[in-house]
Design an enzyme around this catalytic site. Structure first.
Site, PDB file in Angstrom:
ATOM      1  N   GLY A  35       0.894  -1.226   0.135  1.00 37.47           N
ATOM      2  CA  GLY A  35      -0.018  -0.112  -0.030  1.00 37.47           C
ATOM      3  C   GLY A  35       0.772   1.391  -0.193  1.00 37.47           C
ATOM      4  O   GLY A  35       0.202   2.354  -0.041  1.00 37.47           O
ATOM      5  N   GLU A  36       2.131   1.217  -0.002  1.00 34.63           N
ATOM      6  CA  GLU A  36       2.845   2.377   0.260  1.00 34.63           C
ATOM      7  C   GLU A  36       2.999   3.172  -1.171  1.00 34.63           C
ATOM      8  O   GLU A  36       2.955   2.191  -2.271  1.00 34.63           O
ATOM      9  CB  GLU A  36       4.456   2.013   0.604  1.00 34.63           C
ATOM     10  CG  GLU A  36       4.462   1.793   2.381  1.00 34.63           C
ATOM     11  CD  GLU A  36       5.841   1.776   2.815  1.00 34.63           C
ATOM     12  OE1 GLU A  36       6.945   1.724   2.000  1.00 34.63           O
ATOM     13  OE2 GLU A  36       6.081   1.667   3.940  1.00 34.63           O
ATOM     14  N   ARG A  91     -12.584  21.819   8.710  1.00 35.26           N
ATOM     15  CA  ARG A  91     -13.536  21.894   9.498  1.00 35.26           C
ATOM     16  C   ARG A  91     -13.063  21.766  10.768  1.00 35.26           C
ATOM     17  O   ARG A  91     -13.745  22.321  11.950  1.00 35.26           O
ATOM     18  CB  ARG A  91     -14.733  20.990   9.063  1.00 35.26           C
ATOM     19  CG  ARG A  91     -15.448  21.295   7.947  1.00 35.26           C
ATOM     20  CD  ARG A  91     -16.402  20.350   7.402  1.00 35.26           C
ATOM     21  NE  ARG A  91     -15.756  19.290   6.712  1.00 35.26           N
ATOM     22  CZ  ARG A  91     -16.616  18.172   6.284  1.00 35.26           C
ATOM     23  NH1 ARG A  91     -17.917  18.077   6.006  1.00 35.26           N
ATOM     24  NH2 ARG A  91     -15.653  17.252   5.626  1.00 35.26           N
ATOM     25  N   HIS A 124     -13.167  25.771   3.707  1.00 38.17           N
ATOM     26  CA  HIS A 124     -14.289  25.657   4.632  1.00 38.17           C
ATOM     27  C   HIS A 124     -14.243  27.027   5.658  1.00 38.17           C
ATOM     28  O   HIS A 124     -15.079  27.510   6.140  1.00 38.17           O
ATOM     29  CB  HIS A 124     -14.560  24.563   5.358  1.00 38.17           C
ATOM     30  CG  HIS A 124     -15.926  24.416   6.145  1.00 38.17           C
ATOM     31  ND1 HIS A 124     -17.024  24.531   5.568  1.00 38.17           N
ATOM     32  CD2 HIS A 124     -16.203  24.280   7.362  1.00 38.17           C
ATOM     33  CE1 HIS A 124     -17.931  24.254   6.618  1.00 38.17           C
ATOM     34  NE2 HIS A 124     -17.527  24.165   7.672  1.00 38.17           N
ATOM     35  N   LYS A 184     -30.295  25.793   8.989  1.00 38.79           N
ATOM     36  CA  LYS A 184     -30.094  24.314   9.433  1.00 38.79           C
ATOM     37  C   LYS A 184     -29.464  24.170  10.678  1.00 38.79           C
ATOM     38  O   LYS A 184     -28.550  25.030  11.181  1.00 38.79           O
ATOM     39  CB  LYS A 184     -29.004  23.899   8.261  1.00 38.79           C
ATOM     40  CG  LYS A 184     -28.319  22.544   8.447  1.00 38.79           C
ATOM     41  CD  LYS A 184     -27.212  22.215   7.391  1.00 38.79           C
ATOM     42  CE  LYS A 184     -25.886  22.615   7.822  1.00 38.79           C
ATOM     43  NZ  LYS A 184     -24.778  21.908   6.939  1.00 38.79           N
ATOM     44  N   GLY A 216     -24.732  14.263   1.908  1.00 38.40           N
ATOM     45  CA  GLY A 216     -25.836  14.611   1.190  1.00 38.40           C
ATOM     46  C   GLY A 216     -27.197  15.274   1.952  1.00 38.40           C
ATOM     47  O   GLY A 216     -28.114  15.564   1.600  1.00 38.40           O
ATOM     48  N   GLY A 217     -26.965  14.901   3.319  1.00 38.85           N
ATOM     49  CA  GLY A 217     -28.040  15.149   4.430  1.00 38.85           C
ATOM     50  C   GLY A 217     -28.564  16.436   4.188  1.00 38.85           C
ATOM     51  O   GLY A 217     -29.551  16.867   4.470  1.00 38.85           O
ATOM     52  N   THR A 218     -27.455  17.598   4.129  1.00 39.26           N
ATOM     53  CA  THR A 218     -28.030  18.890   4.270  1.00 39.26           C
ATOM     54  C   THR A 218     -28.737  19.458   2.936  1.00 39.26           C
ATOM     55  O   THR A 218     -30.059  19.771   2.869  1.00 39.26           O
ATOM     56  CB  THR A 218     -26.516  19.837   4.038  1.00 39.26           C
ATOM     57  OG1 THR A 218     -25.900  19.495   5.171  1.00 39.26           O
ATOM     58  CG2 THR A 218     -26.961  21.396   3.923  1.00 39.26           C
TER      59      THR A 218
HETATM   60  C1  R5P Z   1     -21.163  22.423   6.703  1.00 41.16           C
HETATM   61  O1  R5P Z   1     -20.997  23.356   7.382  1.00 41.16           O
HETATM   62  C2  R5P Z   1     -20.934  22.537   5.102  1.00 41.16           C
HETATM   63  O2  R5P Z   1     -20.971  23.786   4.719  1.00 41.16           O
HETATM   64  C3  R5P Z   1     -21.863  21.631   4.452  1.00 41.16           C
HETATM   65  O3  R5P Z   1     -23.313  22.125   4.737  1.00 41.16           O
HETATM   66  C4  R5P Z   1     -21.719  19.827   4.888  1.00 41.16           C
HETATM   67  O4  R5P Z   1     -20.439  19.646   5.014  1.00 41.16           O
HETATM   68  C5  R5P Z   1     -22.528  19.266   4.117  1.00 41.16           C
HETATM   69  O5  R5P Z   1     -22.408  17.701   4.679  1.00 41.16           O
HETATM   70  P1  R5P Z   1     -23.435  16.792   4.239  1.00 41.16           P
HETATM   71  O6  R5P Z   1     -23.404  16.663   2.718  1.00 41.16           O
HETATM   72  O7  R5P Z   1     -22.882  15.543   4.939  1.00 41.16           O
HETATM   73  O8  R5P Z   1     -24.762  17.026   4.774  1.00 41.16           O
END
Ligand code: R5P
Length: 283
Positions: A35-36, A91, A124, A184, A216-218
């Site tokens: 894997g290196e 982050r 970010h 959110k 994709g939750g957001t």
């Molecule tokens: C969060 O502060 C970022 O701006 C994105 O909204 C976040 O990283 C999106 O993450 P996810 O797609 O898991 O909801």
């Protein structure tokens, strides 16, 4: 200048070389059975300023970036500029809980080992770049995103939270649309809640803009809320399309289309940030 692309960012590096009218060199990268990472640059010499384009996410890409930079220095590169299209770990810019690693600073420190300039896109938490001793560039993808959606009939550009409002406003300005934000709250790594908010989305074509799509939750929560508010169509776009697990499939069920820039190369990374990176590095 010479542009070298790592495996994470080959196409973007080639586009950048074209924009800069520079020579493009592809680093040869392979993996040993354990894997290196093995890196070789098949050139006689690199007697020039060198730009290395490579993501540091996931972790294996970070090692590859460091080895490419070392190989370039070994061939006589005069200076190294790190172009890290997606700056992973940005982050974690604080020790939010006692005993945590200050991951973003560790990443910045590592990037300063070989390079004197550091460029990234929509970091970010841009404040993390201040830890870098040399010159830094944070490129705003809103310009490229706005250009892509010009004349696409978008009525409203929406940020999923207040923190993303500046980006949505910049895209909205470029395409002459309205902008607004939802509210959110993150409940866990994968679950978010959108507070009910009276956004005027009825019969509108809405573009949701965020910096990162991971699970994709957001976007899913935002798209569902927009549908409840009567939106005619919902398109999602982000700068960094991480698309963890089956995020892309999940989003295709609640959005009319999903796009990202090419900071992370994937099947929907159709918006190139190369012109914007080139514009900054040229000066
Ligand atoms: C969060 O502060 C970022 O701006 C994105 O909204 C976040 O990283 C999106 O993450 P996810 O797609 O898991 O909801």
């Amino acid at each position: 200048m010479i542009v070298i692309g790592g495996t994470s960012s080959k196409k973007l590096a080639q586009d950048l070389a074209k924009e800069l009218n520079s020579k493009y060199v592809q680093a040869q990268v392979s993996r040993f059975p354990d894997g290196e990472c093995y890196v070789r640059i098949e050139e006689d010499a690199l007697d020039d300023d060198v730009i290395v384009v490579q993501n540091t996410h996931p972790d294996t890409n970070l090692v590859e970036m460091l080895l490419i930079q070392d190989a370039a220095l070994g061939l006589g590169a005069r200076s190294i500029t790190s172009v890290v299209p997606y700056f992973g770990y940005s982050r974690q810019d604080e020790r939010f809980h006692k005993g945590e690693a200050l991951s973003a600073k560790v990443m910045v420190d590592i990037m300063g080992l070989n390079s004197i300039r550091l460029a990234s896109v929509d970091v970010h938490k841009p404040v993390v770049l201040e830890w870098f001793a040399g010159k830094t560039y944070n490129i705003f993808a809103a310009e490229s995103i706005g250009e892509f959606f010009k004349d696409s009939g978008i009525d409203l550009v929406l940020a999923p939270d207040e923190g993303a409002l500046d980006r949505a406003a910049a895209v909205a300005k470029a395409i002459n649309a309205e902008f607004d934000n939802l509210e959110k709250t993150r409940l866990s790594g994968e679950v978010v809640r959108m507070a009910p908010k009276n956004v005027d989305a009825k019969d509108k074509s809405v573009l949701i803009v965020d910096d990162i799509i991971s699970t994709g939750g957001t976007i899913e929560a935002a798209a569902n809320q927009l549908k409840m508010l009567g939106a005619k169509s919902v398109i999602a776009v982000c700068t960094h399309g991480l698309f963890a697990k089956d995020a892309l499939n999940k989003l295709r069920k609640c959005c009319n289309a999903v796009y990202s820039t090419n900071t992370i190369e994937n099947e929907v990374s159709v918006i190139s940030v190369a012109p914007q990176i080139a514009k900054l590095l040229r000066d």
